[in-house]
Write an enzyme that holds these catalytic residues in place. Structure first.
Site, PDB file in Angstrom:
ATOM      1  N   GLY A 175     -22.742 -16.717 -31.353  1.00 12.94           N
ATOM      2  CA  GLY A 175     -23.991 -15.474 -30.738  1.00 12.94           C
ATOM      3  C   GLY A 175     -23.417 -14.201 -31.220  1.00 12.94           C
ATOM      4  N   TYR A 176     -22.838 -14.132 -31.961  1.00 10.07           N
ATOM      5  CA  TYR A 176     -22.288 -12.472 -31.976  1.00 10.07           C
ATOM      6  C   TYR A 176     -23.826 -11.820 -33.161  1.00 10.07           C
ATOM      7  CZ  TYR A 176     -20.391  -7.592 -32.943  1.00 10.07           C
ATOM      8  OH  TYR A 176     -20.339  -6.044 -33.390  1.00 10.07           O
ATOM      9  N   CYS A 177     -24.327 -12.095 -34.373  1.00  7.52           N
ATOM     10  CA  CYS A 177     -24.992 -11.433 -34.371  1.00  7.52           C
ATOM     11  C   CYS A 177     -26.363 -11.853 -33.962  1.00  7.52           C
ATOM     12  CB  CYS A 177     -24.890 -12.275 -36.018  1.00  7.52           C
ATOM     13  SG  CYS A 177     -23.721 -12.444 -37.072  1.00  7.52           S
ATOM     14  N   SER A 179     -27.034 -11.849 -31.083  1.00  8.06           N
ATOM     15  CA  SER A 179     -27.057 -10.874 -30.167  1.00  8.06           C
ATOM     16  C   SER A 179     -27.367  -8.582 -30.476  1.00  8.06           C
ATOM     17  CB  SER A 179     -25.826 -10.600 -28.935  1.00  8.06           C
ATOM     18  OG  SER A 179     -24.599  -9.891 -30.212  1.00  8.06           O
ATOM     19  N   LYS A 180     -26.772  -9.157 -31.779  1.00 10.91           N
ATOM     20  CA  LYS A 180     -26.920  -7.651 -32.138  1.00 10.91           C
ATOM     21  C   LYS A 180     -28.381  -7.384 -32.886  1.00 10.91           C
ATOM     22  CE  LYS A 180     -22.829  -6.102 -31.385  1.00 10.91           C
ATOM     23  NZ  LYS A 180     -23.005  -5.274 -30.130  1.00 10.91           N
TER      24      LYS A 180
END
Length: 317
Positions: A175-177, A179-180
């Site tokens: 989910g990190y990329c 979310s960014k």
């Protein structure tokens, strides 16, 4: 011809330098609310702005983090406990901020709180793993912003959202990329909407820095746990070598993390204090010279570069 071009670029650079050095007046009377101040960028920025004489309202996830921050700052800085994944916590923090800023409004909102785990190949994850990161990095950021906007609009202030170079080019799953990328889109639409009210929105895009989000030990243990929890079919398809290769990749990324967090917090401070802040700030030489240029290359070339970077011998588990 080339001489005129060089002169034009030189004049433009000089003008930009002059404009960006103009500082907002009466900084000591301005309130700034920062999320994620237990450690990392948020903690350093809170101390940095406090030394500059600004009125810092620091949101921490834990009471321990808040106490440690207060012990390193002046009496001007005040803390509040905030969990950006919980609506009731956000509403309470918003009311707390309103009581402090009064009719002056909130000059600066810095959405810094974020997590990066779990991150690994997408097929190793489930929906809850994605939601865990998105709830903090994107949905939490959006909800905090929407609650704080009336106070920011009253002050004709600033919103500073912490994105990442991973919001320009996605190099790992989870989910990190995602979310960014979402932070980038939300910030762009917000900037255009709020420009009519005199509010400026800036995006910070750091490269790799050694913070709690970039903790190698945590990433490694999380990856191993996710591998163990993956279905037998997934483990059979990917094989043990895939896990070993991914862990080796994580270790190599950790070695590239920059320890000088001021490269990021200086960008945040400039976005809050300059009369003419930038729309985007790239922090770190890896962001400026590698990841951002890479995001503009043809897709096949970007894919080839990342494939080449990932082709490293996998160490034994």
């Amino acid at each position: 011809m080339w001489l005129y071009l060089v002169a034009l670029v030189g004049l433009w650079t000089l003008l930009r330098w002059y404009r960006e050095r103009q500082v907002v007046s009466h900084l000591q009377d301005k309130y700034v609310f920062i999320t994620g101040c237990d450690s990392g960028f948020g903690n350093l920025l809170a101390r940095q702005l406090d030394r500059r004489g600004m009125r810092v309202l620091a949101a921490c996830l834990t009471e321990k983090g808040a106490e440690e921050l207060r012990s390193k700052t002046s009496d001007r800085l005040e803390t509040v406990i905030l969990d950006v994944t919980k609506t009731e916590s956000i509403v309470a923090a918003t009311q707390w901020v309103k009581e402090h800023v009064g009719n002056r409004g909130l000059w600066g909102l810095v959405n810094n709180a974020g997590i990066a785990i779990p991150s690994c190949p997408n097929e190793w994850l489930n929906k809850k793993d994605f939601a865990k990161v998105l709830d903090v990095n994107l949905m939490g950021l959006i909800e905090v912003t929407l609650n704080m906007l009336p106070s920011v609009r009253k002050a004709r202030g600033r919103v500073v959202n912490v994105s990442s170079v991973m919001g320009r080019v996605s190099i790992f799953g989870g989910g990190y990329c995602i979310s960014k990328y979402g932070v980038e889109a939300f910030s762009d639409s917000l900037r255009r909407e709020l420009s009519y009210f005199g509010v400026k929105v800036a995006i910070i895009e750091p490269g790799y820095f050694k913070t709690g989000v970039c903790s190698n030990a945590t990433h490694l243990s999380s990856a191993k746990l996710l591998w163990d929890q993956a279905s037998s079919e997934v483990r059979e398809i990917y094989g043990e070598k895939s896990l070993a290769s991914y862990l080796t990749h994580l270790k190599s990324l950790d070695q590239k993390c920059n320890e000088d967090l001021t490269l990021v917090t200086d960008c945040m401070e400039h976005a809050l204090t300059s009369c003419h802040p930038r729309t985007r700030y790239s922090a770190g030489w890896d962001a400026k010279l590698f990841y951002l240029p890479l995001s503009y290359l043809p897709t096949f070339l970007t894919d080839a570069i990342f494939y080449w970077m990932s082709m490293k011998p996998a160490k034994a588990l």
